[in-house]
Design an enzyme around this catalytic site. Structure first.
Site, PDB file in Angstrom:
ATOM      1  N   THR A 132      27.293  44.196  41.210  1.00 17.55           N
ATOM      2  CA  THR A 132      28.593  43.895  40.616  1.00 17.55           C
ATOM      3  C   THR A 132      28.687  42.439  40.176  1.00 17.55           C
ATOM      4  OG1 THR A 132      30.936  43.626  41.206  1.00 17.55           O
ATOM      5  CG2 THR A 132      29.382  43.523  43.010  1.00 17.55           C
ATOM      6  N   ASP A 133      29.594  42.171  39.218  1.00 17.60           N
ATOM      7  CA  ASP A 133      29.811  40.773  38.808  1.00 17.60           C
ATOM      8  C   ASP A 133      30.519  39.966  39.894  1.00 17.60           C
ATOM      9  OD1 ASP A 133      32.365  41.869  38.611  1.00 17.60           O
ATOM     10  OD2 ASP A 133      32.723  41.260  36.543  1.00 17.60           O
ATOM     11  N   GLU A 134      31.086  40.656  40.907  1.00 14.05           N
ATOM     12  CA  GLU A 134      31.845  39.927  41.938  1.00 14.05           C
ATOM     13  C   GLU A 134      30.959  39.011  42.781  1.00 14.05           C
ATOM     14  OE1 GLU A 134      34.794  42.023  44.112  1.00 14.05           O
ATOM     15  OE2 GLU A 134      35.383  43.243  42.408  1.00 14.05           O
ATOM     16  N   TYR A 157      33.510  42.572  50.585  1.00 11.57           N
ATOM     17  CA  TYR A 157      32.787  43.487  49.687  1.00 11.57           C
ATOM     18  C   TYR A 157      31.737  42.730  48.885  1.00 11.57           C
ATOM     19  CZ  TYR A 157      31.830  45.946  45.300  1.00 11.57           C
ATOM     20  OH  TYR A 157      31.197  46.495  44.210  1.00 11.57           O
ATOM     21  N   LYS A 161      27.567  42.936  48.838  1.00 13.06           N
ATOM     22  CA  LYS A 161      26.773  43.250  47.640  1.00 13.06           C
ATOM     23  C   LYS A 161      25.804  42.098  47.335  1.00 13.06           C
ATOM     24  CE  LYS A 161      26.974  46.342  45.199  1.00 13.06           C
ATOM     25  NZ  LYS A 161      26.310  47.686  45.219  1.00 13.06           N
TER      26      LYS A 161
HETATM   27  P1  NAD Z   1      32.502  54.867  44.667  1.00 12.97           P
HETATM   28  O1  NAD Z   1      33.169  54.302  45.868  1.00 12.97           O
HETATM   29  O2  NAD Z   1      33.291  55.669  43.699  1.00 12.97           O
HETATM   30  O3  NAD Z   1      31.266  55.786  45.112  1.00 12.97           O
HETATM   31  C1  NAD Z   1      30.392  55.416  46.126  1.00 12.97           C
HETATM   32  C2  NAD Z   1      29.556  56.646  46.498  1.00 12.97           C
HETATM   33  O4  NAD Z   1      28.642  56.244  47.526  1.00 12.97           O
HETATM   34  C3  NAD Z   1      30.384  57.803  47.054  1.00 12.97           C
HETATM   35  O5  NAD Z   1      29.948  59.015  46.485  1.00 12.97           O
HETATM   36  C4  NAD Z   1      30.085  57.766  48.552  1.00 12.97           C
HETATM   37  O6  NAD Z   1      30.176  59.036  49.179  1.00 12.97           O
HETATM   38  C5  NAD Z   1      28.661  57.214  48.574  1.00 12.97           C
HETATM   39  N1  NAD Z   1      28.348  56.546  49.843  1.00 12.97           N
HETATM   40  C6  NAD Z   1      29.094  55.595  50.478  1.00 12.97           C
HETATM   41  N2  NAD Z   1      28.502  55.242  51.635  1.00 12.97           N
HETATM   42  C7  NAD Z   1      27.350  55.953  51.717  1.00 12.97           C
HETATM   43  C8  NAD Z   1      26.307  56.010  52.669  1.00 12.97           C
HETATM   44  N3  NAD Z   1      26.332  55.268  53.786  1.00 12.97           N
HETATM   45  N4  NAD Z   1      25.260  56.832  52.432  1.00 12.97           N
HETATM   46  C9  NAD Z   1      25.216  57.604  51.306  1.00 12.97           C
HETATM   47  N5  NAD Z   1      26.197  57.607  50.392  1.00 12.97           N
HETATM   48  C10 NAD Z   1      27.248  56.785  50.569  1.00 12.97           C
HETATM   49  O7  NAD Z   1      31.794  53.625  43.970  1.00 12.97           O
HETATM   50  P2  NAD Z   1      31.609  53.291  42.412  1.00 12.97           P
HETATM   51  O8  NAD Z   1      32.800  52.602  41.929  1.00 12.97           O
HETATM   52  O9  NAD Z   1      31.105  54.485  41.729  1.00 12.97           O
HETATM   53  O10 NAD Z   1      30.435  52.201  42.513  1.00 12.97           O
HETATM   54  C11 NAD Z   1      29.073  52.599  42.526  1.00 12.97           C
HETATM   55  C12 NAD Z   1      28.199  51.362  42.614  1.00 12.97           C
HETATM   56  O11 NAD Z   1      28.445  50.519  41.496  1.00 12.97           O
HETATM   57  C13 NAD Z   1      28.460  50.499  43.847  1.00 12.97           C
HETATM   58  O12 NAD Z   1      27.225  50.008  44.303  1.00 12.97           O
HETATM   59  C14 NAD Z   1      29.343  49.381  43.329  1.00 12.97           C
HETATM   60  O13 NAD Z   1      29.161  48.211  44.100  1.00 12.97           O
HETATM   61  C15 NAD Z   1      28.817  49.214  41.926  1.00 12.97           C
HETATM   62  N6  NAD Z   1      29.778  48.709  40.933  1.00 12.97           N
HETATM   63  C16 NAD Z   1      31.017  49.284  40.806  1.00 12.97           C
HETATM   64  C17 NAD Z   1      31.879  48.821  39.803  1.00 12.97           C
HETATM   65  C18 NAD Z   1      33.237  49.444  39.588  1.00 12.97           C
HETATM   66  O14 NAD Z   1      34.018  48.933  38.769  1.00 12.97           O
HETATM   67  N7  NAD Z   1      33.591  50.529  40.238  1.00 12.97           N
HETATM   68  C19 NAD Z   1      31.485  47.772  38.970  1.00 12.97           C
HETATM   69  C20 NAD Z   1      30.215  47.194  39.165  1.00 12.97           C
HETATM   70  C21 NAD Z   1      29.365  47.685  40.135  1.00 12.97           C
HETATM   71  O1  DAU Z   2      34.157  43.613  38.995  1.00 14.49           O
HETATM   72  C1  DAU Z   2      33.515  44.759  39.471  1.00 14.49           C
HETATM   73  C2  DAU Z   2      34.288  45.317  40.647  1.00 14.49           C
HETATM   74  O2  DAU Z   2      35.481  45.882  40.120  1.00 14.49           O
HETATM   75  C3  DAU Z   2      33.501  46.355  41.436  1.00 14.49           C
HETATM   76  O3  DAU Z   2      32.386  45.749  42.017  1.00 14.49           O
HETATM   77  C4  DAU Z   2      34.369  46.981  42.529  1.00 14.49           C
HETATM   78  O4  DAU Z   2      33.661  48.020  43.188  1.00 14.49           O
HETATM   79  C5  DAU Z   2      35.616  47.542  41.884  1.00 14.49           C
HETATM   80  O5  DAU Z   2      36.486  48.048  42.892  1.00 14.49           O
HETATM   81  C6  DAU Z   2      36.350  46.489  41.056  1.00 14.49           C
HETATM   82  O6  DAU Z   2      36.939  45.473  41.904  1.00 14.49           O
HETATM   83  P1  DAU Z   2      38.419  44.920  41.654  1.00 14.49           P
HETATM   84  O7  DAU Z   2      38.926  44.380  42.937  1.00 14.49           O
HETATM   85  O8  DAU Z   2      38.474  44.058  40.462  1.00 14.49           O
HETATM   86  O9  DAU Z   2      39.145  46.316  41.268  1.00 14.49           O
HETATM   87  P2  DAU Z   2      40.574  46.931  41.671  1.00 14.49           P
HETATM   88  O10 DAU Z   2      40.770  48.143  40.839  1.00 14.49           O
HETATM   89  O11 DAU Z   2      40.745  47.057  43.142  1.00 14.49           O
HETATM   90  O12 DAU Z   2      41.592  45.810  41.162  1.00 14.49           O
HETATM   91  C7  DAU Z   2      41.621  45.374  39.810  1.00 14.49           C
HETATM   92  C8  DAU Z   2      42.646  44.260  39.712  1.00 14.49           C
HETATM   93  O13 DAU Z   2      43.965  44.824  39.939  1.00 14.49           O
HETATM   94  C9  DAU Z   2      42.482  43.187  40.782  1.00 14.49           C
HETATM   95  O14 DAU Z   2      42.824  41.921  40.235  1.00 14.49           O
HETATM   96  C10 DAU Z   2      43.484  43.565  41.850  1.00 14.49           C
HETATM   97  C11 DAU Z   2      44.602  44.217  41.068  1.00 14.49           C
HETATM   98  N1  DAU Z   2      45.353  45.292  41.794  1.00 14.49           N
HETATM   99  C12 DAU Z   2      44.623  46.286  42.352  1.00 14.49           C
HETATM  100  C13 DAU Z   2      45.258  47.296  43.044  1.00 14.49           C
HETATM  101  C14 DAU Z   2      44.460  48.408  43.702  1.00 14.49           C
HETATM  102  C15 DAU Z   2      46.722  45.275  41.838  1.00 14.49           C
HETATM  103  O15 DAU Z   2      47.386  44.361  41.295  1.00 14.49           O
HETATM  104  N2  DAU Z   2      47.359  46.273  42.536  1.00 14.49           N
HETATM  105  C16 DAU Z   2      46.682  47.281  43.149  1.00 14.49           C
HETATM  106  O16 DAU Z   2      47.327  48.161  43.780  1.00 14.49           O
END
Ligand code: NAD
Ligand code: DAU
Length: 349
Positions: A132-134, A157, A161
């Protein structure tokens, strides 16, 4: 079969789009989806490919070292695309240990299993770590994250990562593990668990519930349609250079409040409500502790080296996304009954 690829976390949001793309596009690959099916894992996300001949599902936990070793022995994978993770920042604030176990220990278990099975035979093998970019921390008003930006994670988190990214590079450096890492910005689209901003707010608007905006709402994120992330993973898996990092992003920055207002407008149109109905639900609430102010990705390297670019304009992607959630009521109802209610109450009161 030409290749056997392990995709971890394939029942989650991004993982399910990656599994779908690989199963449909590469009929000569065997795709093994390994997922623990936590609250975020949902096999309904994959109902359209579950019977495909080149697809296998294995339920299991990447923290379980013995199970992981057995799976590697059973399939002798050519490649791993590792997405399984605990992924929600708010949950990492209330329960950091779960994140350390899955994101750090789980990743190292996979690295060890791959190292042992590929030892001396690394040619054509690849460990692809999805990050992730975080990990880069928080930007001020200007500047973009580059692949060379120093790590500065701020939440449990992002720290977990970042730690997993370091382990992947350490295994490359120390044991010659062939690897690639990508760091992506915020994804949006179908199948995202409604703890994340967009699906949470879409679902709340539908039920006329308040929209909890953290702090002043002026936090900035870069948004990418999830299918474009899956496309980038495909390109990087096949054409990325060994031991390289690629940033993936949408060139699409929004403050939360501006994004929410656009989404509210579209929701009013979809639901046939007077303009301003959804916006009236906006409620400013206590900020997330340690909330990162701004993320913004420079994805030029990926564009120049591998020719990848986002395919969708944001407003079009947002419309597609809203339409999907409104048309998939049952999907939403199945995951928002039960445990979700408890989470919602604890998180939002
Ligand atoms: P998600 O939470 O929707 O899905 C995570 C999946 O991993 C689920 O299916 C869960 O059951 C599985 N999982 C969790 N713990 C596990 C374990 N111990 N063993 C096996 N499986 C397990 O997550 P996502 O948003 O799809 O993110 C997927 C990946 O991409 C992550 O590594 C996250 O850090 C990365 N990522 C997410 C975002 C985003 O915006 N969502 C952005 C950049 C990177
Ligand atoms: O940047 C990549 C990341 O983006 C991924 O690595 C993470 O897995 C993914 O969850 C996401 O992280 P964020 O914290 O940016 O996403 P989230 O949807 O939780 O929140 C987006 C923005 O909205 C953040 O600034 C927090 C704000 N927010 C979020 C929630 C859930 C609110 O203001 N209210 C809310 O209830």
């Amino acid at each position: 079969m030409k290749k056997t690829i392990l995709i971890t976390g394939g029942a989650g949001f991004i993982g399910s789009h990656v599994v779908r793309l690989f199963v449909n596009k590469y009929s000569d690959y065997k795709i093994v989806n390994l997922d623990k099916l936590t609250y975020a894992g949902n096999l309904e996300n994959l109902s359209d490919v579950e019977n495909a001949e080149n697809y296998i599902f294995e339920k299991g936990d990447i923290v379980d070292k013995d199970f992981i070793e057995q799976i590697f022995e059973k399939y002798n994978f050519d490649g791993v695309i590792h997405l399984a993770a605990e992924s929600h920042v708010d949950r990492s604030i209330t329960n950091p240990m779960e994140f350390i176990m899955t994101n750090v220990v789980g990743t190292v278990n996979l690295l060890n299993a791959a190292k042992n099975i590929w030892k001396g035979n690394e040619d054509g093998k690849l460990f692809y770590h999805v990050s992730t970019d975080e990990v880069y921390g928080s930007l001020g008003n200007t500047g973009l994250f580059l692949e060379t930006t120093s790590y500065d994670p701020q939440s449990p988190y992002s720290s977990s990562k970042a730690s997993s990214d370091h382990f992947v590079r350490a295994y490359g450096n120390t044991y010659g593990m062939p690897y690639v890492i990508s760091n992506c910005s915020n994804n949006y689209g179908p199948n995202q668990f409604p703890e994340k901003l967009l699906p949470l707010f879409i679902n709340n608007i539908k039920h006329s519930k308040s929209l909890p905006v953290y702090g002043d709402g002026l936090f900035t994120r870069d948004w990418l349609y999830v299918v474009d992330h899956a496309r980038a993973i495909d390109v990087i898996y096949h054409e990325g250079r060994n031991a390289e990092t690629y940033n993936i992003g949408g060139f699409n920055e929004w403050t939360n409040i501006d994004l929410i207002k656009v989404m509210c407008k579209q929701m009013d149109e979809f639901l046939g409500n007077p303009d301003g109905t959804a916006e009236g639900l906006i409620t400013y609430v206590t900020d997330r502790p340690g909330h990162d102010k701004r993320y913004a990705i420079d994805a030029t390297k990926l564009k120049n080296e591998l020719g990848w670019e986002p395919s969708l304009q944001f407003e079009e992607g947002l419309k597609k996304t809203i339409k999907w959630y409104l048309e998939n009521e049952e999907w939403m109802e199945n995951i928002t009954s039960g445990e979700y209610q408890k989470y919602y109450l604890e998180q939002y009161g």
